[in-house]
Design an enzyme around this catalytic site. Structure first.
Site, short mmCIF file in Angstrom:
data_model
loop_
_atom_site.label_atom_id
_atom_site.label_comp_id
_atom_site.label_asym_id
_atom_site.label_seq_id
_atom_site.Cartn_x
_atom_site.Cartn_y
_atom_site.Cartn_z
N SER A 99 -33.52 -3.14 -10.73
CA SER A 99 -33.99 -3.31 -12.11
C SER A 99 -32.96 -2.80 -13.10
O SER A 99 -32.15 -1.92 -12.80
CB SER A 99 -35.31 -2.57 -12.30
OG SER A 99 -35.17 -1.19 -12.01
N CYS A 105 -45.51 6.90 -15.59
CA CYS A 105 -46.87 6.57 -15.14
C CYS A 105 -46.87 5.17 -14.53
O CYS A 105 -46.12 4.29 -14.97
CB CYS A 105 -47.85 6.61 -16.32
SG CYS A 105 -48.01 8.23 -17.08
N HIS A 129 -32.77 9.36 -12.61
CA HIS A 129 -33.96 9.98 -13.19
C HIS A 129 -33.61 10.96 -14.29
O HIS A 129 -34.49 11.59 -14.88
CB HIS A 129 -34.78 10.67 -12.10
CG HIS A 129 -35.27 9.71 -11.06
ND1 HIS A 129 -34.60 9.51 -9.87
CD2 HIS A 129 -36.32 8.87 -11.04
CE1 HIS A 129 -35.24 8.59 -9.16
NE2 HIS A 129 -36.28 8.19 -9.84
#
Length: 784
Positions: free
Chosen positions: A451, A534, A712
């Site tokens: 992605s 989330c 991250h």
């Protein structure tokens, strides 16, 4: 019979926490506004639980990022590299702004104010999809109370609630167990138990002075079946000391995610030191008799984990009532508590916000808010309300015969799977030669995991299309424009194997589940994965099948726009299963094989359309591993078969990649090899490639792409850092087998971060080709 809860979701019904944190990180709000949002979420959570009739309501279960990181701050377990942020921070309440900066730096890294510090390592919380920040430990490390969060939130809850709240903390043994030693010689993290327990005693006594009469100490490692002697001794020391120094407060020791039968003998040594024991009867209902037998000789209260804290199906009240009645018969009503099996952070908040789910399916579902009301139902049934029992039986019975849940053709297709469906035509060494000849890639080929950034523009486009504000043609045109853009960007930085960017995909699992029969997606079923990240896990309610092609259109379009190789991007069957809420009315492997056959059809379509490299991501294989080793053989039998069903349909020349996240592979490398993927990409940068030592000792035979930078964190890695990691990998693997790639997908990052990082990555790969290819001192490596 007390009702209590182990923890409640903290993201807010509209993901208020996510939005507030990201606004704070983006300098759009100040810390006061961030703290106000946290306070609002906590108050709402407490009031919901109080309204449900809960007797003991948890506090300190809220977190701005991660509850393990909260413990590190509470105990002052802050690594040396963060001392520059810490040095002018005091322990008084006025320092909360500095503390939140330290806190987020530990979680995300920091690259400002002259500082350049990497984020701490992150890994999965047991066998869930939740991630925690791994504590770091050093020889003779000292601990002290640094954060006041636990005390502030206890006082805050006291003002809101009519009853005294129950503080929740990770127990000392599990906290140390979950961390990592940063000094390997003559040091074991459990050696720190005598240093850390006195701080726990101070925390508990400080809470007692504030009026606390219960404290929940989570020790989930009690469910492991291979605890070392050091861990056992740490348990005995910890709870004997806590009992000795913390009188007049009730200690609730909790375990979850499996049973504790193997470790009952450990508890015998300090059974008088704890007041109540919580066990998970969802994951291991068979442990009850052994636990009851043990408790019958003690004064301990038994907390029954009856409500599934990890899945969204209604409780079977008949089974729960049997367990309650059996426990009361042995211990008496005053020595029985009821609760969910574990914290409810693993499930969505409130099913009342779901408006489009078929009523027959929705009637079987409950989210966190409804689960705490199930405890009230169980209490009322025990008091004589048999109507609630009848209603529950009727709703469960309806499932068994509904056409929504069962498709006989799909069930037959699974039965017809044969051994040949699990096998590639040729072994890896033959496939590798054919693929090398066909692709002619350079050494250290570069690629990404799949992605690219999901910007506000892309999310808005998808939302407008969903609301039918765009036609199909307009939507596809826009997506293709994004694909052309990302291909040009990848060509500019000279990546070797490209991806199409996944702009049409909202989530790597939800995208596929939306197109497979037997799944439904929620509108607001958000669950925290880590920090502000989330996800909305799909729900597998029935038999799974693929009715039409899912990915070929956009991937083939992307291949048509470049002469470079384009990877087809798929999510693997085990990950789709693990990151969904799975039906509980048939064996889990049956559902896995149904998904695998659907992905197999997709793989074949991609190959037939000319795609030569196909990545089947399986980041969840390791996280789904049972916590007890005795269950591993059965688990790997069906998970490896599921992956190989999906991947073995292709020719030798077609290269199969897979990707795995946050994985401690040491004990499972034979099973990883048995997946038989041509290329395995893994996350290694946060741990400075420590993971590769296991692979090199094992002599992993296939190609491998160790992640060379941490996606991250917003921090930009330098060329030198990436080159050093490539060099480290080259000391452990044949150069011909090494790929260069980021740790994970890039969808959560911003374009400026991504482009700078990837440019540095390709520069580092180029330098590696020049400096390492003919380096005579590289150990155990030969160029092809």
């Amino acid at each position: 019979m007390l009702k209590h809860n182990l923890g409640y979701p903290r993201i807010g019904i509209r993901r208020e926490l996510k939005k507030a944190c990201e606004s704070y990180w983006g300098n759009k709000i100040d810390s006061k506004k961030l703290f106000d949002v946290g306070k609002q979420i906590r108050e709402e959570n407490w009031k919901i639980q109080e309204k449900s009739g809960m007797d003991l309501i948890p506090c300190n279960d809220f977190s701005f990022y991660d509850h393990v990181l909260d413990m590190s701050l509470l105990l002052g377990a802050i690594p040396e590299s963060y001392k520059e942020i810490v040095h002018d921070t005091t322990n008084d309440d006025s320092s909360s702004n500095q503390k939140i900066e330290i806190y987020f730096a530990m979680a995300r890294g920091i690259q400002k104010k002259g500082l350049d510090i990497k984020a701490m390592e992150m890994t999965k919380w047991f066998n869930t999809n939740y991630h925690y920040i791994v504590p770091e430990f050093y020889k003779n490390q000292k601990f002290s109370i640094f954060s006041r969060k636990i005390f502030d939130e206890f006082e805050e809850a006291k003002k809101i609630l009519k009853s005294i709240p129950k503080p929740v903390v990770i127990g000392p043994v599990s906290y140390l167990f979950l961390g990592k030693e940063k000094e390997k010689e003559n040091f074991h993290k459990m050696d720190l138990i005598e240093n850390i327990v006195p701080i726990y005693i101070k925390v508990i006594n400080s809470l007692k002075k504030r009026g606390s009469n219960w404290i929940q100490l989570d020790e989930p490692i009690l469910v492991f079946d291979d605890l070392s002697k050091k861990v056992v001794e740490a348990f005995q020391y910890s709870y004997q000391e806590i009992s000795k120094h913390c009188s007049e407060i009730n200690i609730l020791l909790t375990s979850y995610f499996d049973g504790i039968s193997e470790n009952i003998s450990i508890l015998r040594e300090f059974s008088s030191s704890i007041n109540a024991l919580h066990v998970d009867l969802i994951e291991d209902p068979d442990q009850l008799e052994k636990v009851l037998s043990f408790l019958s000789d003690t004064k301990m209260i038994l907390s029954l984990g009856l409500i599934d804290g990890r899945n969204i199906w209604k409780n079977n009240y008949v089974n729960s009532i049997k367990n309650i009645e059996r426990s009361i018969k042995v211990l008496g009503e005053k020595r029985v508590m009821i609760a969910p099996s574990c914290s409810l952070i693993h499930i969505p908040l409130d099913i009342e916000y779901e408006y489009s789910i078929h009523s027959d399916i929705k009637n079987r579902m409950v989210f966190a808010k409804q689960k705490i009301y199930e405890l009230k139902d169980l209490e009322d049934i025990m008091k004589g309300n048999k109507d609630l029992l009848s209603q529950n039986l009727m709703s469960l019975k309806k499932t068994k015969s509904s056409f929504l849940f069962h498709d006989q053709k799909v069930k037959e297709k699974v039965k017809q799977v044969r051994d040949l469906d699990f096998q590639r035509k040729s072994p890896f060494n033959i496939r590798q030669k054919k693929q090398n000849k066909k692709f002619n890639l350079p050494v250290f080929p570069t690629t990404t995991i799949g992605s690219f950034p999901q910007t506000k523009e892309i999310r808005t486009l998808r939302n407008k299309f969903k609301k039918k504000e765009f036609s199909q043609e307009e939507y596809e045109k826009k997506i293709k424009e994004f694909i052309v853009y990302v291909i040009k960007k990848q060509e500019e930085i000279n990546l070797d194997v490209l991806v199409h960017g996944e702009f049409e995909r909202n989530d790597m699992v939800e995208f596929f589940s939306d197109k497979l029969k037997g799944f439904i997606s929620t509108e607001n079923g958000w669950v925290q994965s880590y920090g502000s990240r989330c996800v909305k896990p799909p729900i597998i309610y029935g038999d799974v099948t693929r009715n039409k092609n899912i990915t070929t259109k956009y991937i083939c379009f992307a291949q048509s726009q470049t002469e470079k190789l384009m990877k087809g991007m798929l999510t693997g069957p085990v990950t789709i299963l693990q990151w969904s809420f799975v039906r509980n009315d048939q064996p889990i492997f049956t559902t896995a094989y149904q998904i695998a056959l659907s992905i197999r059809d997709e793989v074949k379509d991609l190959e037939d359309s000319g795609i030569q490299i196909i990545q089947i991501d399986e980041p969840a294989i390791r996280e789904g591993l049972p916590l007890k080793k005795k269950k591993w053989k059965f688990y790997f039998d069906w998970t490896v078969k599921a992956f190989r069903i999906s991947s073995s349909v292709v020719k030798d020349e077609t290269q199969i990649h897979t990707h795995m996240c946050y994985s401690e592979f040491n004990d499972i490398l034979p099973h990883i090899e048995n997946l038989d993927a041509d290329v395995l990409t893994i996350e290694t940068s946060r741990s400075k490639m420590e993971l590769l030592e296991s692979f090199s000792k094992y002599s992993y035979p296939n190609e491998i792409g160790p992640g060379v930078y941490d996606i991250h964190s917003p921090r930009i890695p330098t060329v030198k850092e990436i080159f050093d990691l490539i060099k480290k990998a080259s000391n452990r693997f044949p150069i011909k087998n090494i790929w260069v790639n980021p740790d994970c997908g890039l969808k959560t990052r911003k374009w400026n971060e991504v482009m700078k990082s990837l440019k540095n990555m390709t520069k580092a790969a180029k330098i590696a080709r020049e400096k390492l290819l003919n380096n005579p001192i590289l150990n155990n490596n030969q160029k092809s």
